[in-house]
Design a protein around this motif. Structure first.
Motif, PDB file in Angstrom:
ATOM      1  N   ASN A 257      17.317  30.185  58.540  1.00 33.15           N
ATOM      2  CA  ASN A 257      18.491  29.664  57.855  1.00 33.15           C
ATOM      3  C   ASN A 257      18.220  28.350  57.141  1.00 33.15           C
ATOM      4  O   ASN A 257      18.839  28.062  56.121  1.00 33.15           O
ATOM      5  N   ALA A 258      17.319  27.548  57.640  1.00 31.50           N
ATOM      6  CA  ALA A 258      17.047  26.250  57.028  1.00 31.50           C
ATOM      7  C   ALA A 258      16.496  26.400  55.612  1.00 31.50           C
ATOM      8  O   ALA A 258      16.724  25.547  54.768  1.00 31.50           O
ATOM      9  N   ASP A 259      15.777  27.477  55.343  1.00 36.03           N
ATOM     10  CA  ASP A 259      15.199  27.695  54.019  1.00 36.03           C
ATOM     11  C   ASP A 259      16.130  28.454  53.081  1.00 36.03           C
ATOM     12  O   ASP A 259      15.805  28.619  51.912  1.00 36.03           O
ATOM     13  N   GLU A 260      17.246  28.920  53.554  1.00 35.05           N
ATOM     14  CA  GLU A 260      18.103  29.775  52.743  1.00 35.05           C
ATOM     15  C   GLU A 260      18.658  29.075  51.505  1.00 35.05           C
ATOM     16  O   GLU A 260      18.929  29.717  50.507  1.00 35.05           O
ATOM     17  N   PHE A 261      18.796  27.790  51.545  1.00 32.24           N
ATOM     18  CA  PHE A 261      19.370  27.082  50.409  1.00 32.24           C
ATOM     19  C   PHE A 261      18.394  26.978  49.245  1.00 32.24           C
ATOM     20  O   PHE A 261      18.820  26.834  48.105  1.00 32.24           O
ATOM     21  N   ASP A 262      17.094  27.059  49.519  1.00 36.68           N
ATOM     22  CA  ASP A 262      16.097  27.014  48.449  1.00 36.68           C
ATOM     23  C   ASP A 262      16.249  28.184  47.493  1.00 36.68           C
ATOM     24  O   ASP A 262      15.882  28.076  46.323  1.00 36.68           O
ATOM     25  N   ASN A 263      16.755  29.300  47.977  1.00 36.18           N
ATOM     26  CA  ASN A 263      16.854  30.513  47.172  1.00 36.18           C
ATOM     27  C   ASN A 263      18.138  30.596  46.351  1.00 36.18           C
ATOM     28  O   ASN A 263      18.308  31.556  45.605  1.00 36.18           O
ATOM     29  N   LEU A 264      19.033  29.642  46.497  1.00 40.21           N
ATOM     30  CA  LEU A 264      20.278  29.682  45.735  1.00 40.21           C
ATOM     31  C   LEU A 264      19.999  29.295  44.289  1.00 40.21           C
ATOM     32  O   LEU A 264      19.318  28.301  44.015  1.00 40.21           O
ATOM     33  N   GLU A 265      20.534  30.070  43.404  1.00 37.14           N
ATOM     34  CA  GLU A 265      20.293  29.883  41.983  1.00 37.14           C
ATOM     35  C   GLU A 265      20.896  28.567  41.479  1.00 37.14           C
ATOM     36  O   GLU A 265      22.083  28.306  41.640  1.00 37.14           O
ATOM     37  N   GLY A 266      20.040  27.718  40.914  1.00 45.68           N
ATOM     38  CA  GLY A 266      20.493  26.481  40.285  1.00 45.68           C
ATOM     39  C   GLY A 266      20.947  25.393  41.237  1.00 45.68           C
ATOM     40  O   GLY A 266      21.679  24.487  40.835  1.00 45.68           O
ATOM     41  N   ILE A 267      20.529  25.436  42.475  1.00 43.36           N
ATOM     42  CA  ILE A 267      20.962  24.410  43.427  1.00 43.36           C
ATOM     43  C   ILE A 267      20.273  23.082  43.102  1.00 43.36           C
ATOM     44  O   ILE A 267      19.084  23.037  42.826  1.00 43.36           O
ATOM     45  N   THR A 268      21.052  22.030  43.112  1.00 43.53           N
ATOM     46  CA  THR A 268      20.509  20.705  42.820  1.00 43.53           C
ATOM     47  C   THR A 268      20.057  20.054  44.120  1.00 43.53           C
ATOM     48  O   THR A 268      20.526  20.420  45.210  1.00 43.53           O
ATOM     49  N   PRO A 269      19.184  19.065  44.025  1.00 42.43           N
ATOM     50  CA  PRO A 269      18.769  18.354  45.249  1.00 42.43           C
ATOM     51  C   PRO A 269      19.959  17.719  45.982  1.00 42.43           C
ATOM     52  O   PRO A 269      19.991  17.714  47.213  1.00 42.43           O
ATOM     53  N   ALA A 270      20.923  17.207  45.240  1.00 42.46           N
ATOM     54  CA  ALA A 270      22.102  16.589  45.873  1.00 42.46           C
ATOM     55  C   ALA A 270      22.910  17.637  46.639  1.00 42.46           C
ATOM     56  O   ALA A 270      23.350  17.393  47.768  1.00 42.46           O
ATOM     57  N   GLN A 271      23.102  18.809  46.024  1.00 37.43           N
ATOM     58  CA  GLN A 271      23.821  19.886  46.703  1.00 37.43           C
ATOM     59  C   GLN A 271      23.082  20.298  47.976  1.00 37.43           C
ATOM     60  O   GLN A 271      23.691  20.470  49.027  1.00 37.43           O
ATOM     61  N   LYS A 272      21.775  20.463  47.832  1.00 42.95           N
ATOM     62  CA  LYS A 272      20.968  20.908  48.975  1.00 42.95           C
ATOM     63  C   LYS A 272      21.044  19.896  50.117  1.00 42.95           C
ATOM     64  O   LYS A 272      21.161  20.273  51.290  1.00 42.95           O
ATOM     65  N   GLU A 273      21.002  18.622  49.793  1.00 48.04           N
ATOM     66  CA  GLU A 273      21.084  17.593  50.833  1.00 48.04           C
ATOM     67  C   GLU A 273      22.432  17.641  51.539  1.00 48.04           C
ATOM     68  O   GLU A 273      22.500  17.578  52.769  1.00 48.04           O
ATOM     69  N   GLN A 274      23.507  17.772  50.773  1.00 58.57           N
ATOM     70  CA  GLN A 274      24.838  17.839  51.376  1.00 58.57           C
ATOM     71  C   GLN A 274      24.987  19.070  52.267  1.00 58.57           C
ATOM     72  O   GLN A 274      25.477  18.978  53.398  1.00 58.57           O
ATOM     73  N   ILE A 275      24.543  20.202  51.751  1.00 58.71           N
ATOM     74  CA  ILE A 275      24.652  21.449  52.508  1.00 58.71           C
ATOM     75  C   ILE A 275      23.796  21.396  53.778  1.00 58.71           C
ATOM     76  O   ILE A 275      24.217  21.842  54.841  1.00 58.71           O
ATOM     77  N   THR A 276      22.624  20.831  53.666  1.00 58.71           N
ATOM     78  CA  THR A 276      21.730  20.726  54.821  1.00 58.71           C
ATOM     79  C   THR A 276      22.359  19.864  55.909  1.00 58.71           C
ATOM     80  O   THR A 276      22.269  20.188  57.103  1.00 58.71           O
ATOM     81  N   GLN A 277      23.001  18.767  55.523  1.00 60.57           N
ATOM     82  CA  GLN A 277      23.662  17.899  56.505  1.00 60.57           C
ATOM     83  C   GLN A 277      24.825  18.631  57.183  1.00 60.57           C
ATOM     84  O   GLN A 277      25.005  18.528  58.403  1.00 60.57           O
ATOM     85  N   ILE A 278      25.596  19.363  56.386  1.00 61.42           N
ATOM     86  CA  ILE A 278      26.715  20.129  56.945  1.00 61.42           C
ATOM     87  C   ILE A 278      26.189  21.168  57.923  1.00 61.42           C
ATOM     88  O   ILE A 278      26.739  21.344  59.015  1.00 61.42           O
ATOM     89  N   GLN A 279      25.112  21.844  57.537  1.00 65.49           N
ATOM     90  CA  GLN A 279      24.541  22.874  58.395  1.00 65.49           C
ATOM     91  C   GLN A 279      23.999  22.286  59.695  1.00 65.49           C
ATOM     92  O   GLN A 279      24.158  22.876  60.760  1.00 65.49           O
ATOM     93  N   LEU A 280      23.387  21.123  59.620  1.00 63.36           N
ATOM     94  CA  LEU A 280      22.854  20.477  60.814  1.00 63.36           C
ATOM     95  C   LEU A 280      23.965  20.203  61.830  1.00 63.36           C
ATOM     96  O   LEU A 280      23.833  20.522  63.016  1.00 63.36           O
ATOM     97  N   VAL A 281      25.065  19.648  61.360  1.00 64.85           N
ATOM     98  CA  VAL A 281      26.201  19.364  62.241  1.00 64.85           C
ATOM     99  C   VAL A 281      26.761  20.661  62.819  1.00 64.85           C
ATOM    100  O   VAL A 281      27.053  20.754  64.018  1.00 64.85           O
ATOM    101  N   TYR A 282      26.877  21.675  61.958  1.00 64.03           N
ATOM    102  CA  TYR A 282      27.384  22.982  62.393  1.00 64.03           C
ATOM    103  C   TYR A 282      26.500  23.567  63.494  1.00 64.03           C
ATOM    104  O   TYR A 282      26.997  23.997  64.535  1.00 64.03           O
ATOM    105  N   LYS A 283      25.192  23.590  63.263  1.00 63.62           N
ATOM    106  CA  LYS A 283      24.270  24.183  64.228  1.00 63.62           C
ATOM    107  C   LYS A 283      24.298  23.444  65.568  1.00 63.62           C
ATOM    108  O   LYS A 283      24.250  24.071  66.623  1.00 63.62           O
TER     109      LYS A 283
END
Length: 136
Positions: free
Chosen positions: A21-47
Motif C-alpha cells: 500500500n505504501a507504493d500505491e500512490f506512485d502509480n496515480l496518474e499526475g500525482i504531485t509531490p505535495a499530494q503524495k506527501e499529504q496522502i502518505t501522512q494521512i495513510q500513516l495515521v490511518y494505519k
C-alpha cells in the motif's frame, strides 16, 4: 498457542500488504509531490489507528475464547463478560469502518476524481490479492 500463532501470521501478512500500500500512490496518474506527501501522512495515521484497533480486537477475541472455555465463572458472570467483550469488538470494528470513511474523505479532498478512482481500483486489487493469499 495456536491462536497466538494465527494472530502473528495475520499481523505479518498485514505488514506485507502495508508495504504494498505504501507504493500505491506512485502509480496515480499526475500525482504531485505535495499530494503524495499529504496522502502518505494521512495513510500513516490511518494505519497506526487501524492496526491499534486490530490488536485490541484480537485481544478481546482471545479473551472471549478464554471466557467461553472457562468453567470457573458462574453462568451469569460469564454471560456478562461475553457480552462486554462482544460489544467492545463490535465497537472497534465500527470504529475501523468509520476511520476508513474519514480517510477516504480526506483522500478525496486532496486527489482529483480520476486519481481517487485509480486509488480505489488499486485497493480492490490489493484486497483481492490478499484474499487469494489467505485461500491458499
Amino acid at each position: 498457542m495456536k491462536k497466538l500463532l494465527t494472530a502473528l501470521i495475520f499481523l505479518m501478512t498485514l505488514g506485507i500488504f502495508t508495504v504494498v500500500n505504501a507504493d500505491e500512490f506512485d502509480n496515480l496518474e499526475g500525482i504531485t509531490p505535495a499530494q503524495k506527501e499529504q496522502i502518505t501522512q494521512i495513510q500513516l495515521v490511518y494505519k497506526q489507528e487501524y492496526n491499534a484497533n486490530e490488536t485490541k480486537i484480537m485481544d478481546y477475541t482471545n479473551k472471549l475464547s478464554q471466557i467461553k472455555q472457562e468453567t470457573s465463572h458462574d453462568p451469569a458472570q460469564q454471560a456478562l463478560l461475553i457480552g462486554a467483550y462482544e460489544r467492545n469488538i463490535n465497537a472497534l470494528k465500527s470504529r475501523q469502518e468509520q476511520l476508513k470513511q474519514e480517510t477516504d474523505k480526506k483522500y478525496k479532498a486532496i486527489l482529483t476524481e480520476k486519481q481517487f478512482q485509480q486509488y480505489l481500483s488499486q485497493q480492490i486489487r490489493v484486497e483481492n490479492a490478499f484474499n487469494d493469499f489467505l485461500k491458499k
